[in-house]
Design an enzyme around this catalytic site. Structure first.
Site, PDB file in Angstrom:
ATOM      1  N   HIS A  19     -20.916   9.244 -23.174  1.00  0.00           N
ATOM      2  CA  HIS A  19     -20.682  10.183 -24.266  1.00  0.00           C
ATOM      3  C   HIS A  19     -21.397   9.760 -25.549  1.00  0.00           C
ATOM      4  O   HIS A  19     -21.655  10.590 -26.416  1.00  0.00           O
ATOM      5  CB  HIS A  19     -19.175  10.295 -24.520  1.00  0.00           C
ATOM      6  CG  HIS A  19     -18.703  11.653 -24.917  1.00  0.00           C
ATOM      7  ND1 HIS A  19     -19.391  12.816 -24.681  1.00  0.00           N
ATOM      8  CD2 HIS A  19     -17.553  12.037 -25.553  1.00  0.00           C
ATOM      9  CE1 HIS A  19     -18.693  13.855 -25.143  1.00  0.00           C
ATOM     10  NE2 HIS A  19     -17.593  13.396 -25.679  1.00  0.00           N
ATOM     11  N   ASN A  69     -15.147  14.198 -31.726  1.00  0.00           N
ATOM     12  CA  ASN A  69     -14.681  15.510 -32.167  1.00  0.00           C
ATOM     13  C   ASN A  69     -14.610  15.654 -33.687  1.00  0.00           C
ATOM     14  O   ASN A  69     -14.266  16.718 -34.195  1.00  0.00           O
ATOM     15  CB  ASN A  69     -13.338  15.871 -31.515  1.00  0.00           C
ATOM     16  CG  ASN A  69     -12.238  14.903 -31.877  1.00  0.00           C
ATOM     17  OD1 ASN A  69     -12.479  13.855 -32.457  1.00  0.00           O
ATOM     18  ND2 ASN A  69     -11.019  15.256 -31.522  1.00  0.00           N
ATOM     19  N   ASN A 115     -17.557  18.842 -27.570  1.00  0.00           N
ATOM     20  CA  ASN A 115     -16.718  18.735 -28.769  1.00  0.00           C
ATOM     21  C   ASN A 115     -17.462  18.236 -29.996  1.00  0.00           C
ATOM     22  O   ASN A 115     -17.163  18.643 -31.123  1.00  0.00           O
ATOM     23  CB  ASN A 115     -15.502  17.848 -28.495  1.00  0.00           C
ATOM     24  CG  ASN A 115     -14.525  18.498 -27.546  1.00  0.00           C
ATOM     25  OD1 ASN A 115     -14.470  19.726 -27.438  1.00  0.00           O
ATOM     26  ND2 ASN A 115     -13.770  17.695 -26.827  1.00  0.00           N
TER      27      ASN A 115
END
Length: 186
Positions: A19, A69, A115
């Site tokens: 990520h 996020n 996100n």
């Protein structure tokens, strides 16, 4: 005054995970632009920032010091500090829909479930940012998406990663150069 921002999206402190590959690309970009020692903490935008020049363009390299996020808060704050609009911003992020080894430029559009990108769209009130999508592939078997993206790259993936990073930086720099008028290229 800088004329572009390149933001590596990720979870600060979780480097090496799929990520956070956007931040790894930014580290590689900073090395290539000879500013790897120039990272500094900018509390105004809660990010690590380095200033660089590429093809006559001054760039703000940004690695948000927030969870994915909330990355958009850092990106938007830096855009305000450096007087940049959404069209001046590149978001570098992981993409589940692309296999590891695939990178692609995407001009604007939806977050496609990412996100970090959604956070940037919300904070900037725009979807006009250019994205460099770095493929990480999809999980296999019973592995959840969240477990997969938050896990480090496997040994086999690590072997491919060096080539992927080089390809991502080349793709990004070529796109940045293509936006510079021919007479202004350095």
């Amino acid at each position: 005054m800088p004329v572009g921002q390149v933001a590596g999206l990720g979870n600060y402190g979780l480097c090496g995970t799929r990520h956070s590959v956007g931040m790894v690309v930014l580290d590689r970009l900073a090395r290539q632009l000879a500013v790897a020692d120039g990272w500094r903490v900018d509390r105004r935008c809660c990010a690590d920032v380095a200033l660089a020049t590429s093809h006559g363009l001054e760039l703000v390299l940004l690695k948000p010091r927030r969870f994915m996020n909330l990355n958009g808060l850092s990106v938007a704050s830096a855009a305000e500090i450096y007087n940049l609009g959404p069209e001046d911003i590149y978001l570098v992020h992981d993409d589940l829909d692309k296999a590891l080894g695939k990178v692609a430029i995407k001009l604007g559009g939806s977050a496609r479930g990412h996100n970090g990108v959604q956070s940037c769209i919300s904070a900037l009130h725009s979807s006009d940012m250019t994205r460099l999508r770095v493929g990480i592939g999809r999980p296999e078997g019973a592995v959840t998406v969240s477990s997969y993206v938050l896990a480090p790259f496997s040994t086999e993936e690590q072997e491919k990663l060096e080539q992927v990073l080089a390809q991502a930086v080349t793709c990004l720099l070529e796109h940045i150069q293509s936006r510079v008028p021919a007479g202004d290229r350095g």
